[in-house]
Design a protein around this motif. Structure first.
Motif, mmCIF file in Angstrom:
data_model
loop_
_atom_site.group_PDB
_atom_site.id
_atom_site.type_symbol
_atom_site.label_atom_id
_atom_site.label_comp_id
_atom_site.label_asym_id
_atom_site.label_seq_id
_atom_site.Cartn_x
_atom_site.Cartn_y
_atom_site.Cartn_z
ATOM 1 N N ARG A 134 0.809 -1.215 0.000
ATOM 2 C CA ARG A 134 0.000 0.000 0.000
ATOM 3 C C ARG A 134 0.847 1.272 0.000
ATOM 4 O O ARG A 134 0.474 2.261 -0.630
ATOM 5 C CB ARG A 134 -0.925 0.027 1.219
ATOM 6 C CG ARG A 134 -2.036 -1.007 1.211
ATOM 7 C CD ARG A 134 -3.031 -0.700 2.329
ATOM 8 N NE ARG A 134 -2.388 -0.639 3.626
ATOM 9 C CZ ARG A 134 -2.320 -1.655 4.485
ATOM 10 N NH1 ARG A 134 -2.868 -2.802 4.170
ATOM 11 N NH2 ARG A 134 -1.721 -1.523 5.654
ATOM 12 N N VAL A 135 1.977 1.261 0.734
ATOM 13 C CA VAL A 135 2.706 2.504 1.014
ATOM 14 C C VAL A 135 4.003 2.609 0.214
ATOM 15 O O VAL A 135 4.277 3.622 -0.419
ATOM 16 C CB VAL A 135 3.005 2.622 2.532
ATOM 17 C CG1 VAL A 135 3.805 3.884 2.821
ATOM 18 C CG2 VAL A 135 1.707 2.587 3.325
ATOM 19 N N HIS A 136 4.812 1.536 0.221
ATOM 20 C CA HIS A 136 6.169 1.646 -0.297
ATOM 21 C C HIS A 136 6.268 1.414 -1.800
ATOM 22 O O HIS A 136 7.058 2.070 -2.486
ATOM 23 C CB HIS A 136 7.084 0.648 0.430
ATOM 24 C CG HIS A 136 7.138 0.874 1.916
ATOM 25 N ND1 HIS A 136 7.772 1.970 2.480
ATOM 26 C CD2 HIS A 136 6.624 0.162 2.961
ATOM 27 C CE1 HIS A 136 7.656 1.908 3.798
ATOM 28 N NE2 HIS A 136 6.960 0.837 4.120
ATOM 29 N N LEU A 147 -11.741 -1.614 -3.839
ATOM 30 C CA LEU A 147 -11.479 -3.037 -4.037
ATOM 31 C C LEU A 147 -10.332 -3.505 -3.148
ATOM 32 O O LEU A 147 -10.368 -4.627 -2.622
ATOM 33 C CB LEU A 147 -11.145 -3.277 -5.514
ATOM 34 C CG LEU A 147 -11.461 -4.663 -6.067
ATOM 35 C CD1 LEU A 147 -12.930 -4.999 -5.878
ATOM 36 C CD2 LEU A 147 -11.119 -4.718 -7.556
ATOM 37 N N GLU A 148 -9.296 -2.654 -2.980
ATOM 38 C CA GLU A 148 -8.189 -3.005 -2.085
ATOM 39 C C GLU A 148 -8.700 -3.179 -0.656
ATOM 40 O O GLU A 148 -8.273 -4.074 0.078
ATOM 41 C CB GLU A 148 -7.115 -1.913 -2.130
ATOM 42 C CG GLU A 148 -6.281 -1.876 -3.406
ATOM 43 C CD GLU A 148 -5.220 -2.951 -3.448
ATOM 44 O OE1 GLU A 148 -5.197 -3.788 -2.530
ATOM 45 O OE2 GLU A 148 -4.428 -2.951 -4.400
ATOM 46 N N GLY A 149 -9.629 -2.276 -0.236
ATOM 47 C CA GLY A 149 -10.198 -2.403 1.113
ATOM 48 C C GLY A 149 -10.956 -3.709 1.283
ATOM 49 O O GLY A 149 -10.826 -4.396 2.308
ATOM 50 N N ASP A 150 -11.791 -4.052 0.263
ATOM 51 C CA ASP A 150 -12.522 -5.323 0.332
ATOM 52 C C ASP A 150 -11.558 -6.500 0.368
ATOM 53 O O ASP A 150 -11.775 -7.481 1.100
ATOM 54 C CB ASP A 150 -13.453 -5.452 -0.883
ATOM 55 C CG ASP A 150 -14.558 -4.395 -0.871
ATOM 56 O OD1 ASP A 150 -15.144 -4.162 -1.933
ATOM 57 O OD2 ASP A 150 -14.824 -3.819 0.211
ATOM 58 N N HIS A 151 -10.472 -6.402 -0.424
ATOM 59 C CA HIS A 151 -9.495 -7.489 -0.459
ATOM 60 C C HIS A 151 -8.797 -7.636 0.898
ATOM 61 O O HIS A 151 -8.535 -8.753 1.350
ATOM 62 C CB HIS A 151 -8.458 -7.195 -1.551
ATOM 63 C CG HIS A 151 -7.395 -8.243 -1.653
ATOM 64 N ND1 HIS A 151 -7.648 -9.542 -2.027
ATOM 65 C CD2 HIS A 151 -6.054 -8.177 -1.415
ATOM 66 C CE1 HIS A 151 -6.522 -10.232 -2.015
ATOM 67 N NE2 HIS A 151 -5.540 -9.428 -1.644
ATOM 68 N N TYR A 206 -11.324 -12.944 -11.157
ATOM 69 C CA TYR A 206 -10.311 -11.896 -10.963
ATOM 70 C C TYR A 206 -9.733 -11.973 -9.556
ATOM 71 O O TYR A 206 -10.477 -12.129 -8.591
ATOM 72 C CB TYR A 206 -10.914 -10.502 -11.167
ATOM 73 C CG TYR A 206 -11.388 -10.247 -12.573
ATOM 74 C CD1 TYR A 206 -12.736 -10.311 -12.895
ATOM 75 C CD2 TYR A 206 -10.485 -9.913 -13.571
ATOM 76 C CE1 TYR A 206 -13.175 -10.067 -14.178
ATOM 77 C CE2 TYR A 206 -10.921 -9.675 -14.867
ATOM 78 C CZ TYR A 206 -12.274 -9.751 -15.175
ATOM 79 O OH TYR A 206 -12.711 -9.502 -16.442
ATOM 80 N N THR A 207 -8.412 -11.870 -9.486
ATOM 81 C CA THR A 207 -7.752 -11.731 -8.184
ATOM 82 C C THR A 207 -7.238 -10.299 -8.062
ATOM 83 O O THR A 207 -7.109 -9.578 -9.055
ATOM 84 C CB THR A 207 -6.576 -12.710 -8.053
ATOM 85 O OG1 THR A 207 -5.561 -12.333 -9.004
ATOM 86 C CG2 THR A 207 -7.022 -14.127 -8.310
ATOM 87 N N MET A 208 -6.947 -9.894 -6.838
ATOM 88 C CA MET A 208 -6.461 -8.524 -6.630
ATOM 89 C C MET A 208 -5.128 -8.319 -7.335
ATOM 90 O O MET A 208 -4.845 -7.225 -7.837
ATOM 91 C CB MET A 208 -6.314 -8.265 -5.115
ATOM 92 C CG MET A 208 -6.207 -6.787 -4.765
ATOM 93 S SD MET A 208 -7.694 -5.882 -5.206
ATOM 94 C CE MET A 208 -7.026 -4.593 -6.235
#
Length: 902
Positions: free
Chosen positions: A328-330, A695-699, A715-717
């Motif tokens: 998410r960050v780096h 979608l990232e939050g749901d994942h 579909y996968t993340m």
């Protein structure tokens, strides 16, 4: 009459040749206008005399004095600086024709077409043809070589006049006739270069004769430009003769050309140095950005390749959280840096090609391919690390479940075996009565039945211990030790059981009676007791499921178990009835019971107690199963929620990728319009980012719930992340391609219509819409644009020419030609570029025609920063004609174009 159609085979630029061909077709009937003919006769005569006086002669009548060809040949020798063939000195007509033909042949050798002008007409004194011939000579030797900002001849001379007179009021030069009638333009030209000669502010627009005479007199007196025009003729003519004006104005251009050349030379050097400085800055930025990105990848990959397992679930969950933080960050900023690095590299290479510089080769290990390879290795390590984390979590979860199950079963078994060795080793049968011995034998048979029932539990304990070892459970030594103790104790119990049975069977012969009811009770109570204990063990057994189907299977099995409870209750009552019957018979017959069943230790009270415990465990089991069902339903909701959004985002990304492919092929309008539309399109894609974040939050919720599969979407993340990154990279590359086309257009002077034509031709032959042309497609495209690569007179030359072109547009021999390479080639074929020789010539002008230049001269002619740039990089001049502090500008100029080391 002889016609001259000489080929344009030397000393002629493309633009100048076009203008010369147009002027050769001039309407000679215009010379019938007496006013124009008069102006041309006077102007052309003065122009010829301005050159002939250098040879000590002149002409009085232009059509008469050139008839014998002698002064015509002399004029050509003066203005060209070359020697003509020796003239014939005879007075006969044939001698004159031969001399004029020699002059006409010399003019034709300079690339000039003389249409309908023959030597006989000149010898006959044809004024119309003579003036046409002189105008052709003026065009070739006085006007053709005029060049201002890549324009030639008439357009260049007009642009020069407009530039020089632009600051002056009441002057607006748009042509070479009426724009000069008031005389202000002539005075402005002189004042611009020699302001001390004319007081321009005193001139009046309403006094054209005075203005014209003033300019003519000053030019003749101070600038050595002969008076070629009459002020009254110009003022009294509605439209002065254009050729006369052009001839006279060209004399001003040549008179002031020295200052113009120095200015042009300085501008050219400034332009070349500015390009070189900008390119060096871009190269330094690329190297730094590439080094930083590769260093980050180098530090990150070892972390992703670390597979040191943790002992507990909490420790592995922390590793998973660290990995999510990296994702998410780096990583996202580094994705942007990589995309920007590729864009900067492509832009730099385009600028280098446009400025005729060698391609930029990054330091070893910092090529774009090296960065892509390192990035591919990073993503491979990342994918492997994520898979390893999830597998480790599954393994630890399975291990925790198995370890707890092992402890429960081991505790139940150890509880059951407690005291069994002492029971099997006692000698109570030695002093017992026959009935008591028989009772002991039956009791022992019941124990054997119980022992056999516990065999499965022992095997289950061993199997669980084996599985824990195979899964590398961290506390395997203690598990193995406990399992070994249980197995050893089980073997001892088996041996003792067999030994006691043999002893009881030997004593059985001495016993004669047996209490059948006690025996029946013991036989039925033992399996029921084992069943109730097994049921209680199952009701308390832990379970782990991953989907609704598995929990529903457990609920179904539990319901089936509950359906057997009524029948089991009947069996319990039947066993209790046996005990009741024993009490009844004993009471009826007055038998005093010892108080215990000699055949079993299982009492009715223990059976009732266990039955009541089982009754309490059933609803607890119901509740646990329902809670797990709710959890799986919640997980299923998370799957459906993620799948619903993923099934929208996935096709959306695919659609946008296809739209970008079509847009790059079907784009219309100017390049700036296309760039604006593409940036608006890019912004619309960026505005879609909240859907990806959702979608990232749901994942993340799915991973926190330890959900490892999703049957509702393909579909996968990971797939969606890769698609999103490819989408952003593709639109950024498309925008960069348009920006590079704009750079190409601006640098090479390609018109918008040419770019549209090139794009239309390229798209027409790009049948598969791949954005690149195969070799045969590229050849067809060149032919469609009028480029001849087949019809060559020499056999095989067409193939050689096309192979040469392919070597330019496809240096890597990939077999495909991109649109950018196609544009670079077409612009290179149709436009002029700076070369090392041009830069050397410019430095030579600044150096006063010396083979070296000094630091003082550079600082005087160039801006400070570019002058210091040259001084810092020029090597000392080592030629024999050098001077102290001399610098070698020749090697410096060749180094700018990659022909030697700077």
């Amino acid at each position: 009459m002889v016609d001259y159609h000489a080929a344009n085979n030397q000393h002629s630029a493309g633009g100048a040749q076009t203008y010369m061909e147009q002027e050769n077709d001039w309407d000679r009937d215009l010379l019938l206008d007496p006013a124009w003919e008069k102006q041309q006769r006077k102007t052309f005569t003065a122009w010829c005399n301005s050159h002939l006086r250098k040879a000590g002669t002149q002409i009085e009548n232009i059509e008469e004095d050139f008839r014998d060809g002698l002064k015509l040949m002399l004029l050509l020798e003066v203005i060209s600086g070359e020697r003509l063939p020796k003239p014939e000195r005879g007075k006969m007509r044939v001698h004159k024709i031969n001399n004029v033909n020699k002059a006409l042949d010399f003019i034709a050798s300079k690339g000039v077409k003389l249409v309908s002008i023959g030597a006989e007409e000149i010898v006959d004194g044809n004024a119309k043809m003579t003036l046409g011939m002189i105008w052709t000579i003026i065009l070739r030797f006085a006007i053709q070589d005029i060049s201002v900002e890549e324009t030639s001849a008439k357009e260049g001379l007009l642009l020069w006049c407009q530039r020089k007179t632009a600051p002056y009021k009441n002057v607006n030069v748009q042509n070479f006739h009426i724009s000069w009638k008031d005389g202000l333009a002539f005075n402005a030209l002189i004042h611009r270069h020699r302001p001390e000669l004319i007081d321009y502010d005193k001139l009046r627009k309403d006094d054209p004769v005075t203005n014209l005479n003033n300019a003519f007199e000053v030019a003749e007196k101070y600038l050595d430009i002969p008076k070629m025009l009459d002020a009254e003729d110009i003022v009294n003519t509605a439209r002065p003769d254009e050729k006369a004006i052009m001839t006279y104005v060209s004399s001003f251009y040549h008179a002031f050309s020295g200052a113009q050349k120095a200015e042009t030379a300085a501008n050219r050097i400034c332009k070349v140095l500015a390009v070189n400085q900008e390119n060096e800055h871009l190269m330094e930025d690329y190297e730094k950005l590439a080094s930083d990105l590769l260093e980050w990848i180098r530090r990150t990959i070892p972390w992703l390749e670390n597979r040191a397992p943790e002992k507990t679930m909490a420790e592995m969950q922390q590793k998973l959280e660290d990995f999510r933080d990296y994702r998410r960050v780096h990583k996202p900023p580094k994705v942007q840096e990589k995309c920007q690095l590729e864009i900067n590299f492509n832009t730099l290479q385009t600028k280098l090609r446009l400025s005729n510089r060698p391609a930029f080769m990054p330091s070893e290990g910092r090529m774009v391919s090296d960065i892509n390879g390192a990035w591919h290795a990073l993503e491979g390590a990342e994918k492997g690390y994520e898979e390893w984390l999830l597998n480790e979590i599954r393994r630890l979860e399975r291990l925790d479940h198995l370890a707890e199950k092992f402890r429960q079963k081991a505790a139940i078994h150890e509880s059951w075996t407690d005291g069994k060795e002492a029971m099997l080793t006692q000698k109570d049968y030695e002093t017992a009565s026959l009935s008591e011995v028989k009772a002991l034998l039956r009791k022992h048979e019941a124990f054997e039945s119980d022992l056999a029932a516990h065999q499965d539990r022992v095997e289950q304990i061993a199997a669980i211990a084996q599985e824990l070892n195979e899964l590398d459970y961290y506390d395997s030594p203690s598990v193995n030790a406990r399992c070994q103790n249980i197995c050893q104790q089980w073997d001892v119990l088996g041996s003792l059981t067999q030994s006691r049975k043999e002893s009881l069977e030997r004593t059985e012969k001495q016993l004669e009676s047996i209490d059948e009811l006690y025996l029946e009770y013991a036989k039925r109570a033992a399996p029921f007791n084992n069943w109730i204990e097994g049921a209680m063990e199952d009701l308390q057994d832990m379970f782990i499921v991953h989907n609704i189907e598995e929990i529903q299977g457990l609920i179904t099995a539990h319901e089936q178990f509950k359906s057997t409870l009524p029948e089991a209750n009947k069996e319990r009552k039947a066993i209790q009835d046996i005990q009741a019957e024993v009490q009844k018979i004993a009471q009826y017959n007055g038998i005093k019971l010892s108080g215990t069943n000699p055949y079993t230790t299982i009492t009715p009270e223990s059976i009732d107690s266990k039955w009541e415990q089982a009754q309490l465990l059933v609803p607890q089991r119901d509740q646990a199963l329902q809670e797990e069902l709710s959890k799986q339903q919640s997980n299923d909701h998370l799957r459906r929620k993620f799948a619903t959004q993923a099934n929208i985002v996935g096709p959306w990304i695919q659609t946008k990728m296809e739209e970008i492919g079509r847009i790059s092929i079907e784009m219309n309008g100017t390049l700036e319009d296309q760039l604006t539309n593409l940036r608006e399109y890019e912004q619309s894609i960026i505005d879609y980012k909240p859907n990806i974040d959702q979608l990232e939050g749901d994942h993340q919720l799915i991973q926190e719930a330890l959900i490892f599969d999703n049957k509702y979407t393909a579909y996968t993340m990971e797939h969606l992340r890769v698609g999103w990154e490819q989408l952003l990279t593709t639109i950024a590359r498309t925008i960069n391609e348009i920006e590079n086309q704009i750079l190409t257009r601006d640098a090479k002077g390609i018109s918008q219509e040419q770019l549209h034509e090139y794009r239309a031709s390229f798209n027409h032959f790009d049948k598969d819409h791949s954005g690149a042309l195969m070799a045969e497609e590229f050849k067809a495209c060149l032919i469609s644009l009028g480029y001849d690569v087949e019809n060559d007179k020499q056999v095989g030359a067409g193939d050689a020419e096309f192979a040469r072109i392919m070597g330019i547009v496809d240096p890597n021999n990939s077999g495909a030609v991109t649109f950018q390479a196609f544009i670079d080639f077409m612009s290179r074929e149709t436009t002029d570029t700076d070369t090392a020789d041009q830069v050397i010539a410019s430095f030579k002008i600044l150096a006063g025609d010396k083979n070296f230049i000094t630091a003082e001269e550079l600082r005087r002619e160039l801006p400070p920063d570019q002058a210091e740039y040259c001084i810092a990089r020029m090597a000392p001049y080592t030629g024999p004609d050098g001077a102290p502090g001399a610098l070698d500008y020749m090697s410096f100029s060749t180094a700018l174009y990659g022909e030697s080391d700077l």
